[in-house]
Structures are given as C-alpha cells and as structure tokens.
Write a protein that holds these residues in place. Structure first.
Motif, PDB file in Angstrom:
ATOM      1  N   LEU A 134      14.810  26.987  97.626  1.00  0.00           N
ATOM      2  CA  LEU A 134      15.907  26.599  98.505  1.00  0.00           C
ATOM      3  C   LEU A 134      16.626  27.834  99.036  1.00  0.00           C
ATOM      4  O   LEU A 134      16.368  28.959  98.620  1.00  0.00           O
ATOM      5  CB  LEU A 134      16.913  25.741  97.737  1.00  0.00           C
ATOM      6  N   ALA A 135      17.561  27.608  99.956  1.00  0.00           N
ATOM      7  CA  ALA A 135      18.546  28.610 100.364  1.00  0.00           C
ATOM      8  C   ALA A 135      19.800  27.862 100.760  1.00  0.00           C
ATOM      9  O   ALA A 135      19.758  26.671 101.093  1.00  0.00           O
ATOM     10  CB  ALA A 135      18.041  29.461 101.523  1.00  0.00           C
ATOM     11  N   ASN A 136      20.922  28.561 100.742  1.00  0.00           N
ATOM     12  CA  ASN A 136      22.196  27.879 100.993  1.00  0.00           C
ATOM     13  C   ASN A 136      22.238  27.199 102.355  1.00  0.00           C
ATOM     14  O   ASN A 136      22.844  26.140 102.519  1.00  0.00           O
ATOM     15  CB  ASN A 136      23.369  28.860 100.840  1.00  0.00           C
ATOM     16  N   ASN A 137      21.581  27.783 103.371  1.00  0.00           N
ATOM     17  CA  ASN A 137      21.712  27.256 104.731  1.00  0.00           C
ATOM     18  C   ASN A 137      20.559  26.364 105.164  1.00  0.00           C
ATOM     19  O   ASN A 137      20.466  26.001 106.338  1.00  0.00           O
ATOM     20  CB  ASN A 137      21.865  28.406 105.732  1.00  0.00           C
ATOM     21  N   ASP A 194      23.351  23.571  86.580  1.00  0.00           N
ATOM     22  CA  ASP A 194      24.151  24.493  85.778  1.00  0.00           C
ATOM     23  C   ASP A 194      23.812  25.944  86.098  1.00  0.00           C
ATOM     24  O   ASP A 194      24.647  26.830  85.932  1.00  0.00           O
ATOM     25  CB  ASP A 194      23.914  24.249  84.280  1.00  0.00           C
ATOM     26  N   TYR A 195      22.579  26.176  86.533  1.00  0.00           N
ATOM     27  CA  TYR A 195      22.110  27.536  86.818  1.00  0.00           C
ATOM     28  C   TYR A 195      20.888  27.462  87.725  1.00  0.00           C
ATOM     29  O   TYR A 195      20.224  26.425  87.826  1.00  0.00           O
ATOM     30  CB  TYR A 195      21.724  28.264  85.526  1.00  0.00           C
ATOM     31  N   PHE A 196      20.600  28.569  88.400  1.00  0.00           N
ATOM     32  CA  PHE A 196      19.339  28.735  89.116  1.00  0.00           C
ATOM     33  C   PHE A 196      18.420  29.609  88.275  1.00  0.00           C
ATOM     34  O   PHE A 196      18.876  30.529  87.592  1.00  0.00           O
ATOM     35  CB  PHE A 196      19.562  29.397  90.479  1.00  0.00           C
ATOM     36  N   ASP A 197      17.149  29.306  88.333  1.00  0.00           N
ATOM     37  CA  ASP A 197      16.187  30.167  87.644  1.00  0.00           C
ATOM     38  C   ASP A 197      16.077  31.517  88.345  1.00  0.00           C
ATOM     39  O   ASP A 197      15.937  32.548  87.696  1.00  0.00           O
ATOM     40  CB  ASP A 197      14.827  29.479  87.583  1.00  0.00           C
ATOM     41  N   ILE A 198      16.111  31.499  89.686  1.00  0.00           N
ATOM     42  CA  ILE A 198      16.100  32.729  90.478  1.00  0.00           C
ATOM     43  C   ILE A 198      17.145  32.595  91.574  1.00  0.00           C
ATOM     44  O   ILE A 198      17.207  31.575  92.255  1.00  0.00           O
ATOM     45  CB  ILE A 198      14.727  32.991  91.129  1.00  0.00           C
ATOM     46  N   PHE A 199      17.965  33.625  91.754  1.00  0.00           N
ATOM     47  CA  PHE A 199      18.873  33.662  92.894  1.00  0.00           C
ATOM     48  C   PHE A 199      18.603  34.943  93.674  1.00  0.00           C
ATOM     49  O   PHE A 199      18.544  36.031  93.104  1.00  0.00           O
ATOM     50  CB  PHE A 199      20.338  33.603  92.469  1.00  0.00           C
ATOM     51  N   TYR A 200      18.436  34.786  95.000  1.00  0.00           N
ATOM     52  CA  TYR A 200      18.006  35.883  95.864  1.00  0.00           C
ATOM     53  C   TYR A 200      19.114  36.375  96.786  1.00  0.00           C
ATOM     54  O   TYR A 200      19.930  35.577  97.288  1.00  0.00           O
ATOM     55  CB  TYR A 200      16.893  35.419  96.803  1.00  0.00           C
ATOM     56  N   SER A 201      19.061  37.648  97.089  1.00  0.00           N
ATOM     57  CA  SER A 201      19.691  38.176  98.287  1.00  0.00           C
ATOM     58  C   SER A 201      18.696  37.960  99.416  1.00  0.00           C
ATOM     59  O   SER A 201      17.601  38.521  99.414  1.00  0.00           O
ATOM     60  CB  SER A 201      19.987  39.677  98.132  1.00  0.00           C
ATOM     61  N   LYS A 219      19.216  31.074  97.637  1.00  0.00           N
ATOM     62  CA  LYS A 219      19.454  32.387  98.236  1.00  0.00           C
ATOM     63  C   LYS A 219      20.769  32.394  99.001  1.00  0.00           C
ATOM     64  O   LYS A 219      21.270  31.347  99.402  1.00  0.00           O
ATOM     65  CB  LYS A 219      18.329  32.749  99.223  1.00  0.00           C
ATOM     66  N   ALA A 220      21.273  33.597  99.227  1.00  0.00           N
ATOM     67  CA  ALA A 220      22.440  33.791 100.085  1.00  0.00           C
ATOM     68  C   ALA A 220      22.201  35.026 100.936  1.00  0.00           C
ATOM     69  O   ALA A 220      21.603  36.002 100.473  1.00  0.00           O
ATOM     70  CB  ALA A 220      23.696  33.972  99.250  1.00  0.00           C
ATOM     71  N   GLY A 221      22.675  34.981 102.177  1.00  0.00           N
ATOM     72  CA  GLY A 221      22.537  36.149 103.037  1.00  0.00           C
ATOM     73  C   GLY A 221      22.557  35.830 104.513  1.00  0.00           C
ATOM     74  O   GLY A 221      23.097  36.588 105.317  1.00  0.00           O
ATOM     75  N   LEU A 266      25.251  44.477  92.051  1.00  0.00           N
ATOM     76  CA  LEU A 266      26.244  44.136  91.035  1.00  0.00           C
ATOM     77  C   LEU A 266      26.630  42.665  91.113  1.00  0.00           C
ATOM     78  O   LEU A 266      26.870  42.020  90.089  1.00  0.00           O
ATOM     79  CB  LEU A 266      27.484  45.019  91.193  1.00  0.00           C
ATOM     80  N   ALA A 267      26.691  42.130  92.322  1.00  0.00           N
ATOM     81  CA  ALA A 267      27.015  40.707  92.472  1.00  0.00           C
ATOM     82  C   ALA A 267      25.918  39.836  91.874  1.00  0.00           C
ATOM     83  O   ALA A 267      26.196  38.863  91.160  1.00  0.00           O
ATOM     84  CB  ALA A 267      27.216  40.375  93.950  1.00  0.00           C
ATOM     85  N   LEU A 268      24.661  40.167  92.145  1.00  0.00           N
ATOM     86  CA  LEU A 268      23.548  39.412  91.573  1.00  0.00           C
ATOM     87  C   LEU A 268      23.525  39.572  90.055  1.00  0.00           C
ATOM     88  O   LEU A 268      23.264  38.609  89.317  1.00  0.00           O
ATOM     89  CB  LEU A 268      22.227  39.888  92.184  1.00  0.00           C
ATOM     90  N   ASP A 269      23.796  40.777  89.581  1.00  0.00           N
ATOM     91  CA  ASP A 269      23.850  41.022  88.143  1.00  0.00           C
ATOM     92  C   ASP A 269      24.939  40.180  87.492  1.00  0.00           C
ATOM     93  O   ASP A 269      24.752  39.634  86.391  1.00  0.00           O
ATOM     94  CB  ASP A 269      24.102  42.516  87.890  1.00  0.00           C
ATOM     95  N   GLN A 270      26.074  40.038  88.162  1.00  0.00           N
ATOM     96  CA  GLN A 270      27.164  39.219  87.622  1.00  0.00           C
ATOM     97  C   GLN A 270      26.737  37.765  87.458  1.00  0.00           C
ATOM     98  O   GLN A 270      27.108  37.112  86.468  1.00  0.00           O
ATOM     99  CB  GLN A 270      28.389  39.301  88.548  1.00  0.00           C
TER     100      GLN A 270
END
Length: 329
Positions: free
Chosen positions: A61-64, A129-136, A96-98, A150-154
């Motif tokens: 998926l992606a946010n948009n 509750d969580y994503f297995d993978i979150f992308y830039s 994803k976000a971007g 750092l944002a992805l790490d957070q």
C-alpha cells in the motif's frame, strides 16, 4: 466467513530479503490500482482472498493510493477486520509516505513531520497496530537524508514498523542513506524500484549497491503498465489503459513504438511455454537482488495466470541473449 486455502504455501516461492531474516513471496500484490473508493469492494475482497490462497503474503500500500487518496488503505483495513485478522501474522503489509497526500507544506516528501504523521494516519486507516515495512516513497531534495532516516527509525522504535524501506532512490542516494541506517542500527532491508524489460537503468546503478550492502529489492511496474502482456498484441483495445487519455503512465504512442519488440518477446515466451506476462515476471526474478515482484490485478483469475510464472523461472543463456538482442541491450 473466509477460510484460507490449506495448501496455500505448497507452490509459492519465498525469497530471503538480502541478508535479513525476512522472506517475501516471490510475487506480491500491489494495491495502487483497483482498490480505491471507485472500485467494487466485493471484487477487492475476492482479489485479496485469492492472492492469499495462492501463497502471496506481501501486500503493498501507500498513503495516497485510491482514488480518493487513502481509500485503498481504508478498504484494505475493512477487509482485514472482516476476513483476514486471523491471518495477520502470516502477512507482510507495507505502506509508504512521500508523495502528495494532503494540502499544505507537510503533506508530502520526507520531513520528520510528514513521515510520522503519514504513518500514524495510515495505521488509523488500515486499523493495524503496525506495518511490517514502512517506506520513504521518494527522496526529498530539500530534506537531509538523516532526518528522513531518523523518522523511519523512530517508527521502528515506537513499534509502528518492523522494517523500513525506500523507493525510487538512485544508487548513490541509496548508498548515502544506508550509511545512516547502519549507524542507527535501523532494520532497513528493502528498496522498491521500477524495473522491467523496457526500463533496466537500475541494473548498473542500484543493483551493485544492494549487493554490496546486503539489501534486496521488490520491483514495481514489472509488466510496464501492461505493455509486457498480450493486451496490445493485436491493437489497442477501447477499454485499455493506453486508450484512456487520463493515464499518465501509458499512452498509445508507447504501444505503437514498442509493438514490434513486444511481438518478438512474445515469440520467445511461446518457445518457453509461457505467456509474455509470465516470462516478464520470471525475467525480473532472475535477478538475485530481487526478492519479490509486485503485480496488480483487476480480477482474481489474473493472479492465477501470474503465479504460473513460478513454474518456469530458469532461463538458458541463449534465451537471455535473445531477449537482450530483441531489447537492443
């Protein structure tokens, strides 16, 4: 109530993601098209059910994604709650976000503000509750890679993502942000690039970086928006994506410019006992750095056809040379 096929893991191929412990199904379902607010919800459910029954475990998926933006995540969330919740731990779900998602200066690109806000919105829409993978989703020319990393790490440290990835980054950009992830000990494992027979630029740019860093790729646009199928072998159908002037990714001029090449590739596929689409997917998977290939579907039976690619993944040197010759490589 949906009950998954008990034999779903028997024929699917699962490939390790670089040097990580994660494995992905060799074929993944992308929800970019056909899962928005304008699409049949029952058909969406049927596609997701069939994908999982065939052993496809990665859902992208992606946010948009929509239209409207965000509706693909919302629809997927409803399907998860209604049917797929018992199988959550058997699924890899990514977002994803971007790219532009909301108005104003914070609704796109790669700032901490956008990444964190987007992830929180996406979790709310999907009900996860969580994503297995979150992308830039794309590199931000105005934000330091350290801030994006750092944002992805957070997100990982807050339990909102298990792994992180990047998409549409060049080889040099990937090398640069990988150094930051390594210093942070962030579980960065995967890159999502465009790759197909007509677009091979990452072979010399990105693949060497992924190999050196022990990362993997999941490729999108593997069928070149339908060019690498039998869809256009006998002309441009009136209901095809190329015929619709609204499509920014495929138009009639592209079909006409590539039809001779596509017909030659189709002959190679026939000699292998495959459809052109099956061969194109298998061709992507020949690359050791590619852990999975994203496919789309407008009907459940299309997934059955695509999975047939796994029956013949090997290529002879002569076949590869012939394909390169046809492509002018």
């Amino acid at each position: 109530m949906y009950q998954a096929n008990e034999q779903r893991y028997d024929k699917m191929v699962y490939k390790r993601v670089g040097k990580s412990g994660l494995k992905l199904s060799a074929l993944s379902l992308g929800l970019w098209h056909n899962f928005g607010s304008v699409d049949s919800y029952e058909n969406q459910k049927a596609i997701i059910h069939r994908a999982f029954d065939l052993g496809i475990t990665y859902f992208d998926l992606a946010n948009n994604y929509g239209p409207i933006p965000g509706s693909a995540e919302e629809n997927f969330g409803h399907i998860m709650a209604e049917d797929m919740k018992p199988y959550r731990d058997e699924m890899i779900i990514a977002s994803k976000a971007g790219y532009r998602m909301w108005d104003g200066p914070y609704g796109e690109w790669g700032s901490r503000k956008d990444i964190i806000a987007s992830a929180n919105q996406s979790l709310k829409r999907t009900g996860l509750d969580y994503f297995d993978i979150f992308y830039s989703h794309r590199p931000d020319p105005d934000t330091p890679f350290e801030e994006t990393a750092l944002a992805l790490d957070q997100l990982v440290r807050e339990g909102k993502a298990l792994y992180v990835g990047i998409s549409n980054y060049s080889g040099a950009q990937t090398r640069e942000i990988t150094k930051i992830f390594n210093e942070l000990h962030t579980p960065f494992v995967i890159h999502q690039p465009r790759y197909n027979m007509f677009d091979r630029h990452i072979e010399s740019d990105l693949f060497p970086v992924l190999k050196a860093e022990g990362k993997a790729a999941v490729s999108f646009s593997s069928l070149a928006q339908g060019l690498l199928t039998d869809r256009y072998l006998n002309g441009i159908p009136a209901d095809s994506r190329a015929h619709k002037s609204t499509s920014p990714f495929l138009h009639e001029d592209q079909v006409e410019a590539t039809i001779s090449t596509v017909k030659q590739l189709n002959q190679v596929a026939k000699s292998r006992g495959q459809s052109l689409a099956e061969m194109a997917l298998a061709w992507n998977l020949r690359e050791p750095e590619i852990a999975s290939v994203l496919i789309g579907a407008s009907r459940p039976d299309q997934l059955d056809d695509n999975v047939k690619a796994l029956d013949h993944l090997d290529f002879s040197d002569e076949e590869l040379a012939k394909i390169d010759q046809i492509l002018g490589k």
